[in-house]
Design a protein around this motif. Structure first.
Motif, short mmCIF file in Angstrom:
data_model
loop_
_atom_site.label_atom_id
_atom_site.label_comp_id
_atom_site.label_asym_id
_atom_site.label_seq_id
_atom_site.Cartn_x
_atom_site.Cartn_y
_atom_site.Cartn_z
N THR A 87 0.07 -0.33 4.94
CA THR A 87 -0.51 0.76 5.31
C THR A 87 -1.97 1.03 4.87
OG1 THR A 87 -0.72 3.20 6.24
CG2 THR A 87 0.64 2.58 3.97
N ALA A 88 -3.05 0.82 5.54
CA ALA A 88 -4.31 0.70 4.69
C ALA A 88 -4.92 1.98 3.99
CB ALA A 88 -5.44 -0.11 5.79
N ALA A 89 -5.74 1.82 2.92
CA ALA A 89 -6.46 2.88 2.21
C ALA A 89 -7.36 2.14 1.31
CB ALA A 89 -5.45 3.98 1.80
N VAL A 90 -8.53 2.85 1.23
CA VAL A 90 -9.30 2.42 0.06
C VAL A 90 -8.92 3.22 -1.19
CG1 VAL A 90 -11.73 2.52 -0.82
CG2 VAL A 90 -11.27 2.06 1.70
N LEU A 91 -8.20 2.65 -2.30
CA LEU A 91 -7.91 3.29 -3.45
C LEU A 91 -8.56 2.77 -4.60
CD1 LEU A 91 -4.07 3.35 -2.76
CD2 LEU A 91 -5.43 5.23 -2.43
N ARG A 92 -9.39 1.61 -4.57
CA ARG A 92 -9.74 0.96 -5.84
C ARG A 92 -11.30 0.83 -5.81
NH1 ARG A 92 -5.16 -1.65 -8.19
NH2 ARG A 92 -3.51 -0.25 -7.81
N VAL A 107 -13.91 6.16 13.19
CA VAL A 107 -13.57 5.31 12.25
C VAL A 107 -13.94 5.80 10.82
CG1 VAL A 107 -13.90 3.05 11.17
CG2 VAL A 107 -13.67 3.38 13.60
N GLU A 108 -14.98 6.39 10.82
CA GLU A 108 -15.38 6.77 9.49
C GLU A 108 -14.69 8.16 9.09
OE1 GLU A 108 -19.94 7.07 8.63
OE2 GLU A 108 -20.10 6.62 10.72
N PHE A 109 -14.17 8.99 9.96
CA PHE A 109 -13.26 10.19 9.86
C PHE A 109 -12.01 9.62 8.95
CE2 PHE A 109 -9.84 12.64 11.21
CZ PHE A 109 -9.90 13.79 10.54
N PHE A 110 -11.36 8.60 10.05
CA PHE A 110 -10.10 7.88 9.79
C PHE A 110 -10.20 7.32 8.13
CE2 PHE A 110 -8.20 3.62 9.87
CZ PHE A 110 -6.85 4.01 9.68
N VAL A 111 -11.24 6.46 7.96
CA VAL A 111 -11.10 5.86 6.73
C VAL A 111 -11.25 6.69 5.66
CG1 VAL A 111 -12.54 4.53 5.38
CG2 VAL A 111 -12.26 3.52 7.65
N SER A 112 -12.01 7.86 5.86
CA SER A 112 -12.16 8.95 4.47
C SER A 112 -10.97 9.61 4.33
CB SER A 112 -13.40 9.83 4.94
OG SER A 112 -12.89 10.77 6.01
N LYS A 113 -10.06 9.62 5.39
CA LYS A 113 -8.66 10.48 5.16
C LYS A 113 -7.63 9.43 4.56
CE LYS A 113 -10.31 14.40 6.45
NZ LYS A 113 -10.74 15.55 5.54
N ARG A 150 -6.14 -4.00 0.23
CA ARG A 150 -6.47 -2.75 0.80
C ARG A 150 -4.97 -2.13 1.18
NH1 ARG A 150 -10.83 -2.93 4.76
NH2 ARG A 150 -12.17 -2.82 3.01
N THR A 151 -4.14 -2.88 1.65
CA THR A 151 -2.66 -2.54 2.24
C THR A 151 -1.71 -1.98 0.94
OG1 THR A 151 -3.50 -4.11 3.88
CG2 THR A 151 -1.16 -3.42 3.81
N VAL A 152 -1.39 -0.87 1.13
CA VAL A 152 -0.45 -0.35 0.42
C VAL A 152 0.94 -0.54 1.00
CG1 VAL A 152 0.51 1.83 -0.36
CG2 VAL A 152 -1.94 1.61 -0.36
N PHE A 153 2.04 -0.77 0.19
CA PHE A 153 3.17 -1.37 0.95
C PHE A 153 4.39 -0.81 -0.29
CE2 PHE A 153 3.96 -4.85 -2.28
CZ PHE A 153 2.51 -4.93 -2.82
N ALA A 154 5.59 -1.01 0.48
CA ALA A 154 6.89 -0.70 -0.14
C ALA A 154 7.72 -2.00 0.21
CB ALA A 154 7.71 0.65 0.37
N ALA A 155 7.60 -3.04 -0.43
CA ALA A 155 7.95 -4.39 -0.42
C ALA A 155 7.67 -4.72 1.20
CB ALA A 155 9.57 -4.38 -0.39
N ASP A 156 8.45 -5.19 1.90
CA ASP A 156 8.21 -5.25 3.31
C ASP A 156 8.86 -4.42 4.24
OD1 ASP A 156 10.39 -6.69 3.00
OD2 ASP A 156 9.65 -8.56 3.94
N LYS A 157 9.35 -3.31 3.87
CA LYS A 157 9.84 -2.50 4.73
C LYS A 157 9.10 -1.13 4.76
CE LYS A 157 14.43 -4.17 3.89
NZ LYS A 157 16.01 -3.85 3.68
N VAL A 158 7.88 -1.12 4.99
CA VAL A 158 7.10 0.08 4.97
C VAL A 158 7.39 0.97 6.07
CG1 VAL A 158 4.53 0.49 4.92
CG2 VAL A 158 5.48 -1.62 3.95
N GLY A 159 7.43 0.60 7.22
CA GLY A 159 7.78 1.65 8.33
C GLY A 159 8.94 2.31 7.98
#
Lengths: 249, 569
Positions: B53-58, B83-89, B124-133
């Motif tokens: 799941t994507a997010a700007v963290l770094r 998109v701007e709203f989405f990315v910022s949240k 940019r993609t945060v994960f929990a191994a490959d069982k993210v969902g």
């Protein structure tokens, strides 16, 4: 791929017309890559649309399609018919739960027990989101990773001889999930949870048969989690006797 | 019979629905929230999402870059303000999930790890191994148990919306265990039923993904937006359609043809395996067409090569890929190629909403894959959809919490009428019908094959016209389906008929939307109109249900800072 026919002996129970359960036989064409769930869908789609069962993801992660196949609790989407022994495949609903219809069981009892172990992070104070994530090293994740893999498929309850006798027993999955939160370095609710599950209705009746861990499709090892919970609960009890003033910690 | 009354009914218990329920419960503790789902929430299809799941963290990343990647990925059809709203949240949603116990994979310093994903410029993609969902779903589901004002109606199949005046006033539903039709009245309804992948024959989607919420909104007069944009994931297992995550390529996996060649160098030389899904799926189809694919029992396929990653990386980063490959195709990716081919995976289109989840019907909201805000435009980037469920789940939950604060309770008169009408339609109409000339499985299969063939990766006017016409005849044949199971308790034959009814609605909207769009953009590839046509089609498609063919209208795309440009990778 070569096909052959296999007889499926399937548990039927129609609550509005049957007085009790019966079995019905179906002949199903099987290939090497046919799983038991495929066979049930073949029956539903082409032979008998009244056959009733749950399924969704057919990739072993949603936990919907648990049944007893030849007496063993399994996810039917992950068992290949070619790997089963004997000429006839018997499909039953999971044991130890009320049967609603055919292969569908009701497990609201587990849902209540799950809620009872407070399956969420408990913090004395929640940090604001602006403070960022709680730090947790890969080793700290590893401490609870195995028990975080429970998909709530209920196979462990179907296999558990203790749950079959005493339905107030907390049972394998709910215990494993309690243990998962207790072992999470971010959680501060261990005392509260241990207090709840170390009552008479909690974990003590487990006799460590270990069937739950044998049938678990995700290697959660609930049997080991229950034994660890017993140790933690005993230590908590001793602490409360020896150091009553610090017991609330 | 009256089941109960709640301030808010959320239909669907996946990531979007659960996140909306929690946000509403927090924002308005006095409000009662009901999660009404046809399955136990932990069975929801979010559970099958794998990669992240994507997010700007770094520091190396920025909101502008995430916006640009998403907009370019969308082939400039995304609404840029959304998109701007989405990315910022996105970042705060990652942290929120973390605070709710989600076991994200970590870097050695304890921070949340990020991985590479298709179409994303940086890790940019945060994960929990490959069982993210799976982990997101269970973290959200278990967190709902903290809230006294969140209630669950598990295994209630929603059959219709209740309206009072013009506004949403609840739903009618089959209580599958109780075996009766009930009315659930409310001040507002949130549709969060996910996608509609089961319209197609070869899909990564679970059996429950039948477009229920889309069809419910469509019948209520709300437009379905951009329905022609259907995503085909490049890597599904032949035969079963089981998803092999894009993270396999994010972690460095190769796509290989039968000559052992990394063929993507001919199509997306800059991005290679990290190109966007629409282009990769078409590249694979080209290899198949030109005879460079492997041949197997389920048709042509290409190879996903993870061998060079080593057993260690595969076990820690991609354990589910190994598990699925070993179990379902009997190969170990440590030593062998995984056979893969494109399969239907996601729909960019959905119920037309704004960023607060509001539809054109007061009190009716939609969120997640069910909705189209739109941030995904003509092609969604991998790992934006879970973030979308979280970000818009929150904004929708807060918006609906505010709405019900001011809204009066419905009188209930409309609900009583609705339940009588639904009893007549379902119990008298469907259940009492004698054995018909058609079966639900037969009509469903024809629809799936039709959509696969004529409304699949490549489309033409002739094929789409054929699809539209045959959907009309399938609708007629649907009326001839008989139901053998006459019992009311847990009648899954009945619910699959109702699901097929929903799917035929949605399939019709998809086919007509695709016919109208005479250009190629993102996932919509018209061989008769191979170029993008901004002069005519820098617009969203709106499909409205009508007697006969849907009415198609167009709505301009919102452009803020990124002017449409050639989409080259």
């Amino acid at each position: 791929m070569a096909e052959r026919e296999v007889v499926f002996r399937v548990h039927r129970y129609r609550p509005e017309s049957d007085r009790g359960p019966t079995y019905q036989d179906y002949r199903v064409p099987i290939r090497d890559d046919t799983v038991v769930l495929d066979a049930l869908n073949h029956i539903k789609d082409t032979l008998d649309p009244t056959l009733t069962f749950r399924w969704s993801c057919r990739m072993g992660i949603c936990g919907s399609c648990g049944m007893n196949v030849n007496g063993t609790p399994v996810l039917t989407c992950g068992v290949f018919v070619k790997d089963l022994r004997g000429g006839v495949v018997t499909v039953d609903p999971m044991a130890n739960f009320p049967v609603l219809k055919d292969l569908v069981v009701e497990f609201d009892d587990f849902m209540r027990k799950l809620q009872g172990v407070k399956p969420f992070l408990i913090r004395k104070e929640d940090a604001p989101l602006s403070a960022g994530e709680y730090r947790q090293t890969p080793e700290q994740v590893e401490a609870y990773r195995q028990q975080s893999m429970c998909i709530n498929c209920m196979l462990c309850y179907s296999a558990c001889p203790v749950y079959s006798r005493t339905d107030h027993f907390l049972g394998p999955a709910a215990s494993a999930i309690a243990y998962r939160y207790i072992k999470d370095s971010r959680d501060e609710g261990a005392d509260e949870r241990l207090g709840r599950i170390s009552t008479k209705t909690g974990i003590w009746e487990c006799t460590f048969v270990g069937e739950c861990s044998v049938v678990c499709p995700k290697d959660v090892d609930p049997a080991a989690a229950i034994q660890s919970l017993k140790v933690l609960a005993s230590m908590r009890h001793m602490r409360r006797i020896l150091m009553p003033k610090s017991a609330s910690r | 019979m009256d089941r109960a009354t709640y301030d808010v009914v959320v239909v669907g218990g996946g990531a979007a629905g659960l996140r909306a329920a929690i946000a509403a419960a927090e924002a308005n503790p006095a409000a009662s929230i009901a999660i009404v789902s046809k399955v136990y929430p932990m069975r929801s299809h979010t559970v099958s999402a794998e990669g992240g799941t994507a997010a700007v963290l770094r520091d190396y990343d920025s909101f502008d870059l995430h916006c640009f990647d998403t907009i370019k990925g969308s082939d400039y059809l995304a609404d840029q303000d959304a998109v701007e709203f989405f990315v910022s949240k996105c970042p705060e949603e990652i942290v929120q999930l973390e605070h709710w116990g989600c076991p994200w994979s970590r870097d050695p310093d304890g921070r949340v790890s990020q991985r590479a994903f298709g179409g994303m410029s940086v890790k940019r993609t945060v994960f929990a191994a490959d069982k993210v969902g799976f982990h997101i779903l269970h973290a959200l589901f278990q967190t709902t148990m903290k809230f006294d004002n969140i209630h669950r109606l598990d295994e209630f199949f929603v059959t219709d919306l209740i309206r009072e005046g013009n506004a949403a006033a609840g739903v009618t539903a089959l209580d599958m265990r109780g075996g009766e039709l009930v009315r659930i009245t409310s001040k507002a309804v949130v549709l969060a039923t996910g996608g509609c992948g089961r319209i197609y024959e070869f899909t990564t989607n679970g059996f429950i993904k039948t477009g229920d919420g889309m069809a419910l909104a469509y019948r209520a007069g709300v437009a379905l937006k951009d329905m022609e944009f259907v995503q085909f994931h490049p890597t599904a297992l032949p035969g079963t359609g089981i998803l092999i995550t894009e993270a396999a390529r994010g972690e460095g996996g190769y796509l290989i043809n039968k000559d052992g060649e990394r063929f993507l160098k001919r199509y997306v030389p800059e991005k290679m395996e990290l190109g966007p899904r629409d282009i990769l799926s078409r590249s694979i189809m080209s290899e198949i067409r030109e005879g460079r694919a492997f041949d197997g029992p389920y048709g042509h396929y290409i190879g996903l090569d993870l061998r060079h990653l080593g057993e260690g990386t595969i076990n820690t980063k991609l354990p589910m890929v190994r598990e699925l490959a070993e179990k379902y195709v009997g190969i170990d990716p440590v030593n062998e190629l995984i056979p893969v081919r494109p399969g239907q995976h996601y729909i960019m289109g959905g119920v037309a909403t704004n960023a607060r989840g509001e539809t054109s019907v007061p009190g009716l909201y939609a969120v997640g894959e069910t909705a189209c805000v739109s941030i995904n435009g003509a092609n969604r980037l991998g790992s934006n959809s879970l973030s979308e469920c979280l970000v818009f789940g929150t904004s929708t939950g807060r918006a609906v919490a505010e709405y019900v604060r001011k809204k009066d309770w419905p009188s209930g008169a409309a609900a009583k009428e609705a339940v009588l009408a639904e009893e007549a339609r379902i119990y008298d109409g469907f259940l009492k019908r004698e054995r018909g000339s058609e079966t639900v499985a037969g009509v469903r299969k024809e629809m799936q094959q039709l959509m696969e063939r004529d409304v699949g990766i490549y489309r033409t006017e002739a094929g789409l016209r054929e699809a539209c016409a045959r959907l009309v005849s399938l609708r007629e044949r649907f009326a001839g389906i008989g139901i053998a199971d006459k019992e009311r308790v847990f009648n899954t034959e009945l619910t699959t008929v109702l699901e097929l009814d929903y799917m035929l609605e949605v399939a019709t909207a998809i086919a007509h939307s695709a016919l109208g769009r005479e250009e190629s953009r993102g996932a919509h590839s018209r061989t008769d109109f191979p170029k993008r046509d901004d002069a005519r089609f820098l617009n969203h498609t709106l499909a409205f249900r009508a007697d006969g063919a849907p009415r198609i209208e167009y709505l301009p795309v919102t452009i803020t800072r990124w002017q449409p440009a050639a989409r080259v990778y």
